[in-house]
Motif scaffolding. Structure first.
Motif: not given
Length: 440
Positions: A297-302, A339-347
């Motif tokens: 999770g922390a890695a995805l957020r980073y 964090p996974a959801s945030a990356l999806k929202q980023l496209g």
């Protein structure tokens, strides 16, 4: 200029057969009907692909779109079909299964290449579960559905599934299926006319680049925790092979590598290197990070905050597809949901490869698409999923590539289109159609 639309060659045809207890006596007629349909397809020359799925309370794949490459193999498999049995009849669950597991690149679907996707449903009863959402999801995927039902079926249900009344066909009994042969052929003949506006071109080693845009920003996120120490060389080799398929030297593709355990460590950013040799040299020199626990999770957020950014070389603002390839050997110690959801929202499109020590559900949550979550027993088995991986990347690039905008502007002076439209030069340059009107 307007791009010419090329008609895709062939079709991907999936037969979904009601194998519930109620169809036992009629199953031989259903099987014969499928054989006759397959006999009309062009399988041997690679144009058409066929899959057969039986279902009752749950679906069971008889063979996928990429299981057989000759008509004889397909026909032999169809002739050998045995009635599944079971109840109740969950058509909704079967349709959902097709979407997630059959109409996917890893299962042989050529949807990303614009090949028409056709589903032929043959059923003898009403669905026990809801078909609304799964049927809608298949339509959104671009699947054309033809449904054939007996008098035990619900005609309105079949029309909902097909979305087109003329594609819902009725017979009294399965033995009457030959009577609708001509009607089905008529519907099928309209399928090849359905085309896609995006035509992919293949470059490198099976890595697909779309005509627009022609670039990728690819980030590799590697599990460098204590648990992957012995498998790290295999992980490193796999990354090298993937980099070798990319077009780095001409500036089309950019690559970044990040290792993580309890915390992430950037090996190099998307704008660190500009040649493939530099990238490969850096990958060959990777040393295992070590550490624990594994905080995915922390890695995805980073990545979201520090790697998929313009300052780190990401070309997301210019519409270049952002692809994340995660290779992990364990379960995350922290939460990956936000964090996974945030990356999806980023496209960002994520493809995850996990070992038997990973949690498949966790990987599917990270990718958001079951077919993009791949599994191997050990990291040394990574070469075994090479083809499946490349198919997932191909599908992924297709899905994250934005359609080219249609620009409606005014021609004051030819070089003043930007000012008149209020658009950037990049947007005007990427436009697929420009309608010019004379300013008053």
């Amino acid at each position: 200029p307007v791009d010419l639309v090329r008609q895709p060659a062939g079709r991907d045809v999936v037969f979904l057969l009601d194998g519930s207890d109620a169809t036992r006596s009629g199953f031989p007629a259903m099987r014969d009907f499928v054989q006759k349909q397959v006999d009309t397809l062009s399988v041997d020359d690679g144009k058409d692909r066929v899959s057969v799925v039986q279902y009752s309370s749950d679906p069971a794949v008889q063979f996928y779109l990429n299981t057989y490459t000759t008509k004889r193999e397909v026909l032999d498999s169809v002739r050998g079909l045995r009635h599944k049995g079971g109840r109740p009849l969950n058509t909704g669950a079967a349709l959902r299964y097709l979407r997630d597991n059959v109409f996917t690149a890893s299962a042989g679907s050529r949807r990303p290449s614009g090949v028409p996707q056709v589903l032929i449903l043959i059923t003898g009863g009403r669905s026990f579960d809801s078909i609304d959402e799964p049927a809608s999801a298949l339509k959104q995927l671009g699947v054309l559905t033809i449904a054939i039902g007996t008098r035990g079926s619900d005609p309105r249900e079949l029309q909902t599934i097909t979305g087109e009344p003329s594609h819902a066909v009725s017979v009294s009994e399965f033995t009457d299926l030959p009577n609708v042969q001509e009607q089905l052929s008529s519907v099928m003949s309209t399928v090849p006319m359905r085309v896609t506006p995006l035509t992919p071109t293949v470059t490198g080693k099976n890595m697909t680049h779309l005509q627009s845009p022609v670039s990728l920003d690819v980030v590799f996120l590697l599990d460098g925790s204590d648990a992957t120490r012995s498998g790290f060389p295999a992980m490193r080799d796999f990354v090298q092979k993937q980099v070798d398929t990319l077009s780095v030297d001409d500036g089309k593709d950019r690559v970044s590598v990040v290792q993580y355990s309890s915390d992430p460590a950037v090996q190099f950013y998307l704008n660190t290197y500009t040649t493939k040799r530099e990238v490969l040299d850096s990958v060959r020199g990777l040393r295992h990070k070590g550490g624990r626990p594994l905080n995915t999770g922390a890695a995805l957020r980073y990545l979201r905050d520090n790697v998929f950014t313009a300052s780190a070389g990401s070309r997301r603002p210019s519409g270049v597809p952002q692809v994340l390839i995660l290779i992990t050997g364990g379960r995350s110690f922290d939460s990956i949901d936000e964090p996974a959801s945030a990356l999806k929202q980023l496209g960002v499109l994520t493809i995850a490869i996990g070992t038997r020590g990973s949690d498949p559900r966790e990987l599917q949550t990270i990718t958001g698409e079951p077919s993009y979550a791949l599994s191997v027993s050990e990291l040394t088995d990574l070469p075994k999923v090479q083809q499946q991986f490349e198919s997932s990347v191909e599908a992924a690039v297709f899905e994250v590539t934005p359609e080219l905008p249609t620009v409606i502007g005014f021609l004051c002076i030819s070089n003043q289109l930007v000012a008149c439209c209020g658009l950037s030069k990049t947007e005007v340059g990427q436009a697929s159609v420009v309608k010019i009107l004379v300013c008053q």
